[in-house]
Each structure stands twice: as C-alpha cells, then as structure tokens.
Design a protein around this motif. Structure first.
Motif, PDB file in Angstrom:
ATOM      1  N   ALA A   1      -3.484  -1.029  -3.466  1.00 46.73           N
ATOM      2  CA  ALA A   1      -4.161  -1.664  -2.333  1.00 46.73           C
ATOM      3  C   ALA A   1      -3.287  -1.703  -1.081  1.00 46.73           C
ATOM      4  O   ALA A   1      -3.790  -1.800   0.031  1.00 46.73           O
TER       5      ALA A   1
ATOM      6  N   LYS B   1      -9.816  -7.686  -2.633  1.00 48.75           N
ATOM      7  CA  LYS B   1      -9.403  -7.166  -1.331  1.00 48.75           C
ATOM      8  C   LYS B   1     -10.439  -7.592  -0.310  1.00 48.75           C
ATOM      9  O   LYS B   1     -11.637  -7.408  -0.521  1.00 48.75           O
ATOM     10  N   TYR B   2      -9.983  -8.164   0.781  1.00 46.50           N
ATOM     11  CA  TYR B   2     -10.903  -8.590   1.820  1.00 46.50           C
ATOM     12  C   TYR B   2     -10.560  -7.884   3.126  1.00 46.50           C
ATOM     13  O   TYR B   2      -9.520  -8.154   3.726  1.00 46.50           O
TER      14      TYR B   2
ATOM     15  N   VAL C   1      -9.435  -4.951   3.688  1.00 48.24           N
ATOM     16  CA  VAL C   1      -8.089  -4.381   3.586  1.00 48.24           C
ATOM     17  C   VAL C   1      -8.089  -2.883   3.879  1.00 48.24           C
ATOM     18  O   VAL C   1      -7.099  -2.329   4.334  1.00 48.24           O
ATOM     19  N   ASP C   2      -9.241  -2.228   3.622  1.00 45.05           N
ATOM     20  CA  ASP C   2      -9.243  -0.766   3.569  1.00 45.05           C
ATOM     21  C   ASP C   2      -8.642  -0.071   4.795  1.00 45.05           C
ATOM     22  O   ASP C   2      -7.922   0.909   4.641  1.00 45.05           O
TER      23      ASP C   2
ATOM     24  N   ILE D   1      -5.378  -9.953   0.702  1.00 41.11           N
ATOM     25  CA  ILE D   1      -5.519  -9.706  -0.733  1.00 41.11           C
ATOM     26  C   ILE D   1      -5.335 -11.017  -1.455  1.00 41.11           C
ATOM     27  O   ILE D   1      -4.352 -11.729  -1.240  1.00 41.11           O
TER      28      ILE D   1
ATOM     29  N   VAL E   1      -1.566  -7.226   6.587  1.00 43.30           N
ATOM     30  CA  VAL E   1      -2.247  -7.844   5.441  1.00 43.30           C
ATOM     31  C   VAL E   1      -1.449  -9.059   4.974  1.00 43.30           C
ATOM     32  O   VAL E   1      -0.223  -9.077   5.048  1.00 43.30           O
TER      33      VAL E   1
END
Ligand code: SF4
Ligand code: SF4
Lengths: 393, 94
Positions: free
Chosen positions: A309, A256-257, A259-260, A293, A265
């Motif tokens: 995610a 995950k880059y 993403v939080d 992702i 996305v």
C-alpha cells in the motif's frame, strides 16, 4: 438479515458475546470495560445465553478461569481494560502458549500511572509480544464484527491462538452508535460449534495441560507458536471475506482510505481513524493528495499489505496512541519502520505520539501532521522524527 | 539431543499420551557427555559404583558402555576414574 440498533461500543460487543454464547465467561469489572460484562451478565440473567458465568475476584483470576475453562474444552471468554490486563499478565502468556483460542475484548485505556481511566493504547501495546492476535476497531460496528470474526479466526485448526479485540475506552465503549447486528442464528452458523481435539474433560483421551517444559522442548513449542502466528493473516482475510458475504462488511487486514494516488499518508489505528478520514476529505477537497491507512490487525503485523500500500507514497506519518520509552518512537512507528527498512521501500517517516490518557485528537491536529509532511515530500528529509500532537509545549 | 522436531510434537506443550513419563529420556537434559574408552579401561568399576543414575552398563562384571538415555552428564564417573586409566572423558553436548 441484520437488525439496526442504537448501541454503545460496550453494548455492541456484549451483543456479539450473547450471540457467540460462550460456554464460560469470567467476569470482573474495570472501567471502561465494566458496562460490557454488565450488559452480558444482564443477558445471562434474562436467560438469553447458556453461558456459565464465573464471578472472580481479580483479573488474574479472570484470565486463569478462562484458561481453565478453555483447557477443559469450553469456548471461553472474558473482557478487560488497562490495569486489569496488566494484572492478567502472567496468564495472558499461558493462554497463548497452551494454544487456547480465547477471545477477549479489551477496552483500551491508559495504563497507570499516573492513574487515568481514559483511552490510549498503552495497555494492549504491552501485550503485543504475548502471542495473542490483536485486532483494533474503528467504531462500535467494527468492534461487534471483530468479536464475531475473532472466534472463527482463533479456533481455526491452523491457528489455535487467543485474540484480543480492542475498542477505544469511552470514545467507543460509551458512545451510542448505529450498529447493525446479525441474526442470532446467522452468528451461530458462522462461528459453528467448537470441538477441540484435546481437552481436560475428555476422559477417553486423557491429556495433561501445563506440564514442565525445559531446555529440551520449550524452544520447539515457541517455534510452533511462531508458525501458528504466521498462519493468521491469510485466515483473517478468508474469514473477513466469508463475513463480508454474510454482513456486507468485508474488512481485511488494513483499510486504505484515498491512498491510491496519495503522496502524503498517515497510518493510525482505532477510533481516531474516523476523525482522520474527515480530515483527509477536507484536504482532498482543497486539492491535496493525502490519504490514510488504518491498521486493523496489529498482531500479527500485516507487513506485506502495508508494504504494498505504501509503494508509491512520498512521505509518511505514523500516529501512535501509546508511548514506548527508551526505543525509537511509538510502537506502531517502530514496527512500520522495521517493516520497510531493507525491503526496498525507502520512505521518509515521521512519528506523532497523540491522545495519551484520553487527550482529545481533532482535525486540526491531524491536519498539522499532514502539513508537516509537505516539507518532507519537498526535501525527502525528516527534521525531527518523533513528535507529539496535542501536547502543551 | 535425540528428540523430535517442532513439527512432530503436540502443540501447547500438551501431553496427550497418559503415563508416558517412563518414556521420558532424561538424558536429554545433559550438556556434557561422558565418553568411555574401552582400550584404556582397567575395569576397576569405580564409575559404576559412583554413578547416581545408574547409567554405567555392566555385563558379567565388566563395564560395557554408558546408558545415554538416562545419563545426566554429572561427570562423577570421569572424576572417579583412576588418573592412570583416564578412561572416561567429558565432552560438551548441545
Ligand atoms: S556422567 Fe554421571 S550420570 Fe552419566 S554415567 Fe557418569 S556418573 Fe553416571
Ligand atoms: S572408573 Fe574408569 S577405569 Fe574404572 S571401570 Fe570405570 S571407566 Fe574403567
């Protein structure tokens, strides 16, 4: 202790193979994989490996020789690309159904025709139902790491399935990178020795491989393969952790880059992830809530990790470097949709097919994908689901 | 089929017990099963005479049953059984 080297993706994987030191390797050239086995053959000529090289006359033979060697109890490897993989087809399925833990680097290249030697994922996408584990690499470092880990994953007693480790043709295979490689004995210790429970050469415990299997048991054996595939994801996570301790690089199933807290996305695989990360950084600097992702393990499909995610995401675009005719969008898109549908995640999704036959993808294209999601976030609706990036309209 | 579950058989379709073909009950290939009705049987032995396996059990000149381990379900026995007796009927089996 790692050693830092300047290596092409092909060379990096050849070094992984040197350190794995397989008992048998079947060698046959095909662009862009040729250099990989060329380098490995050089290691062989220099006496750096104990491997028995089998110089075969086609990829059908390469996979057959690898299957034969693996059934005889050897740790066996081969490597290929595109049409080479296509020619192996028949035996690719036999390798997985005989439960032989072969590791095969596949340097992704467009499948003819029209004939083309450059990167896309159409070759391995065709093999996504073949019962092989498939791990995609973002760069040469990951290709090296994946090749080492794949041995341990495939040979796990609860799995015993072959693995394709993929790296993008030319973009990774022929590009020089900074690659950290482990000490030879660290790899040796990490993968351990291979002692199969049965083998053709075990004369004290004779066994038959490849016997006729009809209506009475074929189905049961397919169910066993299904079960083994089901065991793979936790084992990959475990092996990744162990590898992380050894190398400092712990990968997991997906990456995950940013993403939080992302609203928009994209999901993609392979070398374009680097370009996409740069694009995400640019957009983040401009205050946009975007992330990406990377799917590392494509088979088995990491559905739980992905679903988790994507929970908070408002709009999603899946970028496919392969086209699937007569279905609904590219293969990754189709999988992601199927994974989300009926699982309580209602997420508007777009599909972008890109980069076929080595067509370059750049930040402008990826930005376009992110931009098109703005409208989707606003309206919750997708106007056109399947789209093309970098195509002249 | 009276065979083992997927959890019990060796993986990969391997045969790990040498010379076990004699244990291979080809009866599992059957998709129709002959059922013999003793009360209707007139003991003409036509079925025994025609069964290609042979899978008709005969003890002291009398039919006593069918060997389902090897009967392949071809239906010849039911076909040759005299119409008035109609002592063998083929039933689907999956
Ligand atoms: S079905 Fe065929 S094999 Fe079976 S008992 Fe009758 S004749 Fe023999
Ligand atoms: S053919 Fe029919 S009647 Fe004759 S012995 Fe066999 S089962 Fe009995």
């Amino acid at each position: 202790m790692s050693k830092i080297m300047g290596l092409s993706g092909n060379e990096a994987v050849a070094h992984a193979m040197r350190q794995i030191n397989p008992d048998v390797a079947a060698v046959y050239p095909i662009t862009p994989q040729t250099e990989l086995m060329h380098q490995f053959a050089e290691f062989h000529s220099d006496g750096l490996v104990d491997t028995e090289l089998v110089l075969v006359e086609s990829e059908h033979s390469a996979m057959s020789a690898t299957v034969g060697a693996a059934a005889a109890g050897a740790r066996a490897m081969t490597a290929t690309s595109a049409n080479g993989l296509a020619l192996m087809w028949e035996i690719v399925y036999i390798a997985s159904s005989l439960r032989l833990p072969i590791v095969m680097p596949v340097v992704n290249r467009a499948l003819s025709g029209p004939i083309n030697i450059h990167c896309d994922h159409s070759d391995t996408m065709g093999a996504r139902d073949s019962g092989w584990i498939q791990i995609f690499s973002e760069n040469g470092q990951e290709a090296y790491d994946n090749a080492v880990m794949a041995v341990k994953i495939s040979e796990n007693k609860t799995i015993l399935l072959p693995t394709m480790v993929t790296l993008d043709g030319f973009i990774l295979s022929h590009t020089l990178e900074r690659v950290e490689i482990l000490e030879d004995n660290e790899v040796k210790k990490f993968i351990g020795e291979y002692h199969p429970e049965t083998s053709l050469l075990d004369v004290d415990k004779p066994s038959t491989y490849g016997a006729l299997d009809l209506q009475d048991y074929y189905f049961e054996h397919k169910r066993q393969q299904f079960e083994a595939m089901g065991n793979v994801l936790p084992v990959i996570e475990q092996v990744s952790k162990e590898y992380g301790k050894l190398s400092g690089r712990d990968y997991g199933l997906i990456e995950k880059y940013r993403v939080d807290d992302a609203e928009r996305v994209i999901i993609l695989m392979g070398s374009s992830v680097g370009t996409a990360k740069d694009t995400v950084d640019d957009l983040r600097n401009a205050g946009e809530k975007v992330g990406l992702i990377k799917i590392r393990v494509y088979r088995p499909f990491p559905y739980n990790a992905l679903r988790e995610a994507l929970k908070h995401v408002k709009a999603l675009a899946v970028l496919d470097r392969a086209i699937s005719f007569g279905t609904f969008g590219g293969p990754v898109f189709t999988d992601v949709r199927a994974m989300l549908f009926g699982n309580g995640v209602s997420l508007p999704m777009m599909n972008y097919i890109y980069g076929l036959g080595g067509r370059d993808i750049d930040k402008a294209q990826i930005r376009l994908a992110f931009d098109s999601l703005k409208d989707v976030v606003k309206t919750g609706k997708v106007k056109k689901e399947v789209n093309f990036l970098g195509l002249r309209d | 089929m009276s065979e083992k579950s997927w959890k019990e058989v060796p993986i990969g379709g391997l045969i790990v017990e040498p010379g076990n073909s004699k244990n291979y009950k080809t009866g599992s290939w059957r998709s129709f099963k002959p059922v013999w009705y003793e009360d209707r049987c007139i003991q003409c032995l036509a079925c025994w005479n025609s069964c290609p396996e042979p899978s008709i059990f005969v003890v002291e000149g009398k039919v006593t049953g069918i060997d389902y381990d090897f009967c392949k379900g071809c239906g010849i026995c039911a076909e040759v059984c005299p119409e008035k007796a109609h002592a063998i009927e083929m039933e689907p089996e999956f």
